[in-house]
Write an enzyme that holds these catalytic residues in place. Structure first.
Site, PDB file in Angstrom:
ATOM      1  N   LYS A   1     -11.264  12.765 -10.028  1.00  0.00           N
ATOM      2  CA  LYS A   1     -12.513  13.279  -9.446  1.00  0.00           C
ATOM      3  C   LYS A   1     -12.226  14.562  -8.661  1.00  0.00           C
ATOM      4  O   LYS A   1     -12.193  14.567  -7.429  1.00  0.00           O
ATOM      5  CB  LYS A   1     -13.164  12.198  -8.562  1.00  0.00           C
ATOM      6  CG  LYS A   1     -14.651  12.456  -8.309  1.00  0.00           C
ATOM      7  CD  LYS A   1     -15.326  11.214  -7.785  1.00  0.00           C
ATOM      8  CE  LYS A   1     -16.753  11.454  -7.331  1.00  0.00           C
ATOM      9  NZ  LYS A   1     -17.660  11.989  -8.333  1.00  0.00           N
TER      10      LYS A   1
ATOM     11  N   LEU B   1     -15.314  10.171 -16.034  1.00  0.00           N
ATOM     12  CA  LEU B   1     -15.017   9.628 -14.707  1.00  0.00           C
ATOM     13  C   LEU B   1     -15.266   8.120 -14.734  1.00  0.00           C
ATOM     14  O   LEU B   1     -16.260   7.661 -15.302  1.00  0.00           O
ATOM     15  CB  LEU B   1     -15.903  10.270 -13.642  1.00  0.00           C
ATOM     16  CG  LEU B   1     -15.510   9.825 -12.232  1.00  0.00           C
ATOM     17  CD1 LEU B   1     -14.214  10.497 -11.800  1.00  0.00           C
ATOM     18  CD2 LEU B   1     -16.600  10.103 -11.234  1.00  0.00           C
TER      19      LEU B   1
ATOM     20  N   GLU C   1     -20.508  11.832 -20.956  1.00  0.00           N
ATOM     21  CA  GLU C   1     -21.228  11.323 -19.776  1.00  0.00           C
ATOM     22  C   GLU C   1     -22.228  12.380 -19.342  1.00  0.00           C
ATOM     23  O   GLU C   1     -22.364  13.419 -19.989  1.00  0.00           O
ATOM     24  CB  GLU C   1     -20.238  10.986 -18.650  1.00  0.00           C
ATOM     25  CG  GLU C   1     -19.404  12.178 -18.215  1.00  0.00           C
ATOM     26  CD  GLU C   1     -18.298  11.840 -17.213  1.00  0.00           C
ATOM     27  OE1 GLU C   1     -18.445  10.876 -16.450  1.00  0.00           O
ATOM     28  OE2 GLU C   1     -17.292  12.576 -17.208  1.00  0.00           O
TER      29      GLU C   1
ATOM     30  N   TYR D   1     -12.615  14.535  -4.499  1.00  0.00           N
ATOM     31  CA  TYR D   1     -13.709  14.132  -3.625  1.00  0.00           C
ATOM     32  C   TYR D   1     -14.225  12.752  -3.992  1.00  0.00           C
ATOM     33  O   TYR D   1     -13.875  12.199  -5.039  1.00  0.00           O
ATOM     34  CB  TYR D   1     -14.841  15.170  -3.663  1.00  0.00           C
ATOM     35  CG  TYR D   1     -15.722  15.145  -4.904  1.00  0.00           C
ATOM     36  CD1 TYR D   1     -15.259  15.599  -6.130  1.00  0.00           C
ATOM     37  CD2 TYR D   1     -17.033  14.665  -4.839  1.00  0.00           C
ATOM     38  CE1 TYR D   1     -16.085  15.578  -7.253  1.00  0.00           C
ATOM     39  CE2 TYR D   1     -17.860  14.642  -5.952  1.00  0.00           C
ATOM     40  CZ  TYR D   1     -17.374  15.103  -7.161  1.00  0.00           C
ATOM     41  OH  TYR D   1     -18.187  15.081  -8.275  1.00  0.00           O
TER      42      TYR D   1
HETATM   43  N1  PDD Z   1     -20.770  12.064  -9.207  1.00  0.00           N
HETATM   44  N2  PDD Z   1     -19.393  10.977 -13.971  1.00  0.00           N
HETATM   45  C1  PDD Z   1     -19.297  12.131 -13.279  1.00  0.00           C
HETATM   46  C2  PDD Z   1     -18.870  13.362 -13.989  1.00  0.00           C
HETATM   47  C3  PDD Z   1     -19.599  12.139 -11.901  1.00  0.00           C
HETATM   48  O1  PDD Z   1     -19.486  13.292 -11.214  1.00  0.00           O
HETATM   49  C4  PDD Z   1     -20.025  10.946 -11.269  1.00  0.00           C
HETATM   50  C5  PDD Z   1     -20.349  10.885  -9.806  1.00  0.00           C
HETATM   51  C6  PDD Z   1     -20.114   9.780 -12.046  1.00  0.00           C
HETATM   52  C7  PDD Z   1     -20.527   8.453 -11.464  1.00  0.00           C
HETATM   53  O2  PDD Z   1     -19.536   7.925 -10.626  1.00  0.00           O
HETATM   54  P1  PDD Z   1     -19.915   6.963  -9.402  1.00  0.00           P
HETATM   55  O3  PDD Z   1     -20.696   5.842  -9.983  1.00  0.00           O
HETATM   56  O4  PDD Z   1     -18.602   6.529  -8.884  1.00  0.00           O
HETATM   57  O5  PDD Z   1     -20.724   7.784  -8.430  1.00  0.00           O
HETATM   58  C8  PDD Z   1     -19.783   9.832 -13.392  1.00  0.00           C
HETATM   59  C9  PDD Z   1     -21.043  12.119  -7.784  1.00  0.00           C
HETATM   60  C10 PDD Z   1     -22.116  11.174  -7.361  1.00  0.00           C
HETATM   61  C11 PDD Z   1     -21.330  13.566  -7.396  1.00  0.00           C
HETATM   62  O6  PDD Z   1     -20.634  14.414  -7.928  1.00  0.00           O
HETATM   63  O7  PDD Z   1     -22.182  13.818  -6.548  1.00  0.00           O
END
Ligand code: PDD
Length: 286
Positions: A150, A206, A182, A32
């Site tokens: 992801k 991620l 994280e 996703y």
């Molecule tokens: N989540 N780390 C994890 C485990 C994440 O699920 C996310 C993002 C990030 C940040 O990635 P980005 O800057 O590309 O959004 C880091 C999304 C927002 C979610 O699951 O809703």
């Protein structure tokens, strides 16, 4: 009622149906992306499209939709649903074979399932969390070893949020071998003086699209960036802490496992980075 996208069709949300044999449902076999929308425009669409392609490749899935078409679908949904602030959720699964089977289905006969929908969040840039900062707890990182992909396997992150809520906090930072990986759905940072410290990229975390942008802006603003591991103890003694994600942008962390960070309000570095990030993102949004 929202209009959503499913496999080439725009449908009212209650008419969009996916098979019970879909591998996303049975096996979390899917990936996703969440792309934020500011001022009715998409933030860093390119970055999300590139990461999507990478996630699919790592799982041996062929991208069923071109970048141009994907952009068109994102834009159409934002427009149909009048989204001004919020985001677009995209999910691609390995599709719905005729039965449950651990073996991957033949992609020639089982096309991927492609789903997109919007989430409207008016006022998200002025949220209480952004003004007051968030409180986090630390928990063991019990996710699988390929967190750079992801995938929709979000059970443990979801449990982590519930553990945080039960502790009266907003989120959890995940710890492996004594080091912070994280947040449950965001990247984690600490600040010491003018130096921003965050874990280096690997399969352990991620590769955040917001992370890449924020580190670039930090360097442009003459801040020092150090990509290395840190512990909860080091974070508790830091001047500031913050997180980044497409949904929270840059957001201060003001408490970690009950220890107040700085003066208990979002620090100057994270506030400045948030401002730069939002300004630059709006300018470049498409
Ligand atoms: N989540 N780390 C994890 C485990 C994440 O699920 C996310 C993002 C990030 C940040 O990635 P980005 O800057 O590309 O959004 C880091 C999304 C927002 C979610 O699951 O809703």
């Amino acid at each position: 009622m929202r209009t959503v996208y499913l496999n080439g069709e725009y449908l009212p949300e209650n008419e969009a149906k996916v098979s019970i044999f879909d591998r996303g449902f049975l096996m979390a076999d899917g990936v996703y992306e969440v792309t934020s929308v500011l001022d009715g425009k998409l933030v860093d669409f390119d970055g999300h499209a590139v990461r999507l392609e990478r996630s699919l490749t790592e799982l041996g899935m062929k991208n069923p939709i071109s970048k141009e078409d994907l952009l068109a679908v994102h834009r159409e949904l934002v427009s149909l649903n009048d989204v001004v602030e919020g985001g677009v959720y995209l999910q691609i699964t390995r599709g719905a074979p005729a039965d449950r089977d651990f073996v991957f289905p033949d992609p020639e006969t089982t096309p991927c399932t492609v789903v997109l929908f919007t989430q409207s969040k008016p006022g998200v840039t002025e949220s209480a969390a952004s003004k007051n900062g968030i409180k986090v707890i630390s928990i063991a990182d019990e996710r699988w070893g390929r967190r750079d992909i992801k995938t929709v396997q979000l059970l443990y992150p979801s449990m982590g949020k519930m553990m945080a809520k039960a502790a009266g906090c907003d989120d959890a930072w995940l710890v492996e071998d004594g080091q912070v990986t994280e947040g449950t759905s965001n990247n984690a940072y600490i600040v010491k003086g003018n130096r921003i410290i965050t874990r280096a990229l690997s399969n352990d975390i991620l590769h955040g699209i917001t992370r890449a942008a924020v580190l670039r802006f930090a360097k442009e603003a003459q801040m020092e960036v150090e990509e290395r591991n840190f512990t909860i103890e080091e974070a508790q003694g830091a001047d500031e802490a913050f997180i980044t994600s497409a949904t929270m942008f840059v957001n201060g962390v003001v408490e970690i496992d009950g220890a107040m960070i700085g003066d208990g309000t979002p620090g100057n570095v994270s506030k400045r980075l948030r401002e730069i990030y939002l300004d630059e993102s709006m300018k470049k949004a498409i």
